[in-house]
Each structure stands twice: as structure tokens, then as C-alpha cells.
Design an enzyme around this catalytic site. Sequence first.
Site, PDB file in Angstrom:
ATOM      1  N   GLU A 308       0.823  -1.208   0.000  1.00  0.00           N
ATOM      2  CA  GLU A 308       0.000   0.000   0.000  1.00  0.00           C
ATOM      3  C   GLU A 308       0.861   1.263   0.000  1.00  0.00           C
ATOM      4  OE1 GLU A 308      -4.469  -0.348   1.744  1.00  0.00           O
ATOM      5  OE2 GLU A 308      -2.995   0.308   3.182  1.00  0.00           O
ATOM      6  N   HIS A 329       7.341 -26.816  -1.507  1.00  0.00           N
ATOM      7  CA  HIS A 329       6.665 -27.882  -2.246  1.00  0.00           C
ATOM      8  C   HIS A 329       5.531 -27.324  -3.088  1.00  0.00           C
ATOM      9  CE1 HIS A 329       8.861 -31.034   0.030  1.00  0.00           C
ATOM     10  NE2 HIS A 329       8.998 -30.012   0.850  1.00  0.00           N
ATOM     11  N   LYS A 443     -14.002   0.808  -3.992  1.00  0.00           N
ATOM     12  CA  LYS A 443     -15.054   1.266  -3.075  1.00  0.00           C
ATOM     13  C   LYS A 443     -16.119   2.038  -3.846  1.00  0.00           C
ATOM     14  CE  LYS A 443     -12.236   1.919   1.062  1.00  0.00           C
ATOM     15  NZ  LYS A 443     -11.661   2.919   1.949  1.00  0.00           N
TER      16      LYS A 443
HETATM   17  O1  PA5 Z   1      -3.371   1.305   5.939  1.00  0.00           O
HETATM   18  C1  PA5 Z   1      -4.431   1.825   5.710  1.00  0.00           C
HETATM   19  O2  PA5 Z   1      -4.592   3.055   5.806  1.00  0.00           O
HETATM   20  C2  PA5 Z   1      -5.634   1.007   5.315  1.00  0.00           C
HETATM   21  O3  PA5 Z   1      -5.279  -0.316   5.114  1.00  0.00           O
HETATM   22  C3  PA5 Z   1      -6.703   1.082   6.384  1.00  0.00           C
HETATM   23  O4  PA5 Z   1      -6.175   0.649   7.600  1.00  0.00           O
HETATM   24  C4  PA5 Z   1      -7.925   0.237   6.023  1.00  0.00           C
HETATM   25  O5  PA5 Z   1      -8.423   0.632   4.788  1.00  0.00           O
HETATM   26  C5  PA5 Z   1      -9.007   0.376   7.072  1.00  0.00           C
HETATM   27  O6  PA5 Z   1      -9.378   1.698   7.218  1.00  0.00           O
HETATM   28  P1  PA5 Z   1     -10.165   2.219   8.491  1.00  0.00           P
HETATM   29  O7  PA5 Z   1      -9.309   2.049   9.679  1.00  0.00           O
HETATM   30  O8  PA5 Z   1     -10.470   3.655   8.201  1.00  0.00           O
HETATM   31  O9  PA5 Z   1     -11.416   1.389   8.612  1.00  0.00           O
END
Ligand code: PA5
Length: 466
Positions: A308, A329, A443
Site C-alpha cells: 500500500e 513444495h 469502493k
Molecule cells: O493502511 C491503511 O490506511 C488502510 O489499510 C486502512 O487501515 C484500512 O483501509 C481500514 O481503514 P479504516 O481504519 O479507516 O477502517
Amino acid sequence: MLIFSSNNLFYYFRSPKIYSKMINLKFNYDNALGFVSKDEILEYQYQIDQHFNSIYDKTGRGNDFLGWVDLPDGMDESLVRKIENAAERLKQKSEVFVVIGIGGSYLGARAVIEALSHHFNHLKKDGPAVLYAGQNISEDYMNDLLEILDSKDYSLTVISKSGTTTEPAVAFRILKNHLEEKYGIEETRQRIVAITDKEKGALKQLADEEGYETFVVPDDVGGRYSVLTPVGLLPIAVAGFDIRPLLAGARRMKDHISASSSIDDNPVSAYAAVRNALYNKGFQTEIMVNYEPRLFYITEWWKQLYGESEGKENKGIFPAGVGFTTDLHSMGQYIQEGLRNIFETVLSVEKPKNNYTVPQDDKNLDGLNYIAGKPIHEVNYMAEIATTLAHIDGGVPNLQVSIPEINEETLGELIFFYEMACAVSGYILGVNPFDQPGVEAYKKNMFALLGKPGFEKETGEIRKRL
Ligand code: PA5
């Protein structure tokens, strides 16, 4: 005379390239030097110095999300105590503790809990068993979870920084109803802790209205860098682990890496430099390898952190993970002989928690007496050395991060090491390692398909494509 024994190999392979008495973690990139030269690695020194400065003085890209840098030494004692008290209350009430969250609001806690837990904790019943919800939208998963919760005393935490993420919101609505039916409104209030923004978002509003205990996700800490906030610390404490040495380990790593950013002394600098040097030579996939099944979720956490943070603007190393020897494996074939764009980073653990040796057998029908009396860990470690050498011969550069054993302290070091290296590495790559604009695309489509108010135009457009 050099006697060839597994002990020599232990020494040779674990002789670290970069280590310090200040920290437990060691980093070794000797086995990448056939693929990238030391000079090519050292070329990154100047920019690494700059990037460290812009992280510490908070002037780099995405600098409004650099609060995680202060977490190891900035944690308030009263907050630590509040977390421990809440954890104690929840533990007393629960055979099962459910952690609701997704992405960064879930993976850090799970990574640490699973790394520290008995492999079969659900059968051993030491403290509450920790189960997870809101990390998928599977109806069958939810059905099975409710089936378990029907007959168990349980409590939960719901974690969402934005307070509006669909997956945890759906799971929370269902489990809140379930708790209220099971225990009534008053008792439910004692069994729910919300971790979210200090003022924004639906979850904050709901928690205030219902009177739940809440913890704050700091404004300047993004989800995937939040394991050392209540997001990770509360579930880890409820699971029965000590959050103080976890924080102390992170602090030790921070102290060490802030003393010098030299690639020769600082494992963060070295890891960030080597992986970028390899990337620029066409090694675009990094596989995190572990030989301990309990590290599976550390790999998942690392994949999220790096994927990310770096995968944007049409660039970034693709983070993948394997658990050896299991995956030797399966994926072992591809790693040995598939497309040559892979490097691996082994997370190596020097000592197991327990000792067990391969037994001697008088009949020796299975032919295993040649390893009788050897600790299983030694056999595992020989597999690690054997695999590393085979992969190097097959064209796979190898990096090694090693820790002496898995405990709260070493995990704290590891977490801060990977977070800092991710930030530095992302800056070298030229991206903002703290945003995730690409996550919005699915989303938007999902909201349009589900007819969320405010998405009417998108709903019309997406329906035409179906
Ligand atoms: O690292 C990040 O910012 C994302 O992976 C969020 O943690 C994830 O989308 C969850 O978001 P939220 O905590 O707003 O529900």
C-alpha cells in the site's frame, strides 16, 4: 582445519553484515552482492541521509502522516495503563475476544498475536481466544463466527480510523445486535471498545451515543503504521501479551537507527538501499520468506505495509510472501526456475522457544537415523541454508533479516525497522508512502452497485457496463 559441520554453517550464515549490540535484529545482504555491487548500493547514501532528515523533521511527502515516528518514545504512561486496564476487564469477561477491522486496523494486531501465541491456542484455551471479523464480507464466515459466539462469553473491539469502512461496519452491526440480544444493552456496553478518530466518522458518533469506551487513532498515524497505537496494543494486551517490551523494542530500534544513517551501520538504510538497487536492476518482486508458521501474519502485515505504501504511480516492488518449508513444495519451483525478477528477504529466527530432537529408531526403516538426535530447528535451519544457496544459484538475490527469538521485544524492533525502511524506501522510489489513493477505486464501484446514497450518477454509469 575447518570441520564441516552444521555448527560452522550456523556461524557462517549468521555472521551479520549489519548489526549492533544495541539491537537484536541483524541484517545481511552478502547474498545479494553477486547481483548488485556494493558501489551501486552506496550510491543511495546521500539521498537516504536526506530522507531520514525529512522523516525526523517531518518535511517529506505525506508529512501529515508521520506521527508513527514518535510512537516508540512518545507513548504516554497514562495511555499505556488505560489500555492495560481495558484489556484486563475484557479478558475477565471473555472466552473469546473478537477484533473487528480491516487492513491496517487489523493486520498489525493479528501479526503480533499470532507470532506470540501457541500454534493451537484455540484448543489450549490460555486466555481468550482471539477471532477476527470485518476483514472480509463472507456470509459463511459470519455465520460460522456467530455459531461459535452463541455458546461463548465474548467481548469485542471495533477498529476503524475513518469510522466508515464498509467491511468492519457490517460486521460490527451484526455483532453489536448479537451481543445486545445475548447480554442486554447495559452489559454490552462493558463488552465493546471502539478505536477510531477522536471526532470524525460514524463509528465515533455511534460509540459516543452508546457510551462505549473509546481509544483514539492519532490523526497523524495511518492505518498500516498504527500497530504501536491502541489499534494494535489493545488486542495484543487482551490476547495476554505484554505491550511494554513491545514498545521498548521499537524504542531501541529507533534509538539505534537515529544514531547514524550510514548504510554500513544502519539496517534500515541498508535494506532500503539494497531493495531499491535490486529493483532498478529488474528485480521487481520481493518475497518475504519465513521458516516459522507463526510468522505467517507478520508477512501479511509486511505485504500490506509495503504494497500500500509503494505500489503507486505505476511503480513499486511487488511484495509477496511464502512460508517454508511448506511452500518449497509449491512456490519453490517458481522461485527456483520461473521468471527471473524475484529477490527474497528471509526473516530468520535463531532460536526456537522449545527444544525437540529427531528420535533414534533401532529399525531405521525410514532411513532417518542420520539426523537422529538433531534438534528439529537445526534441520529447519539446514533447509534454510540449502534453499538460500539453491535460490542464489538459480538467480535469486537473497537478503536476511534475523532475530534471536520471537518475543515482544524482538517484534517491537522488527515492526519499527520495517516501518522506517518502508518510509525511506518509498521516498527513494519517489512516491508518498503514506497515502493509498488506489484503494478508493473498488469502493466507488461497490457503493455504486449497492446504491449508496450520493452515488446515483456512478450507479447509472456502472449499470451500463454490466
Ligand atoms: O493502511 C491503511 O490506511 C488502510 O489499510 C486502512 O487501515 C484500512 O483501509 C481500514 O481503514 P479504516 O481504519 O479507516 O477502517
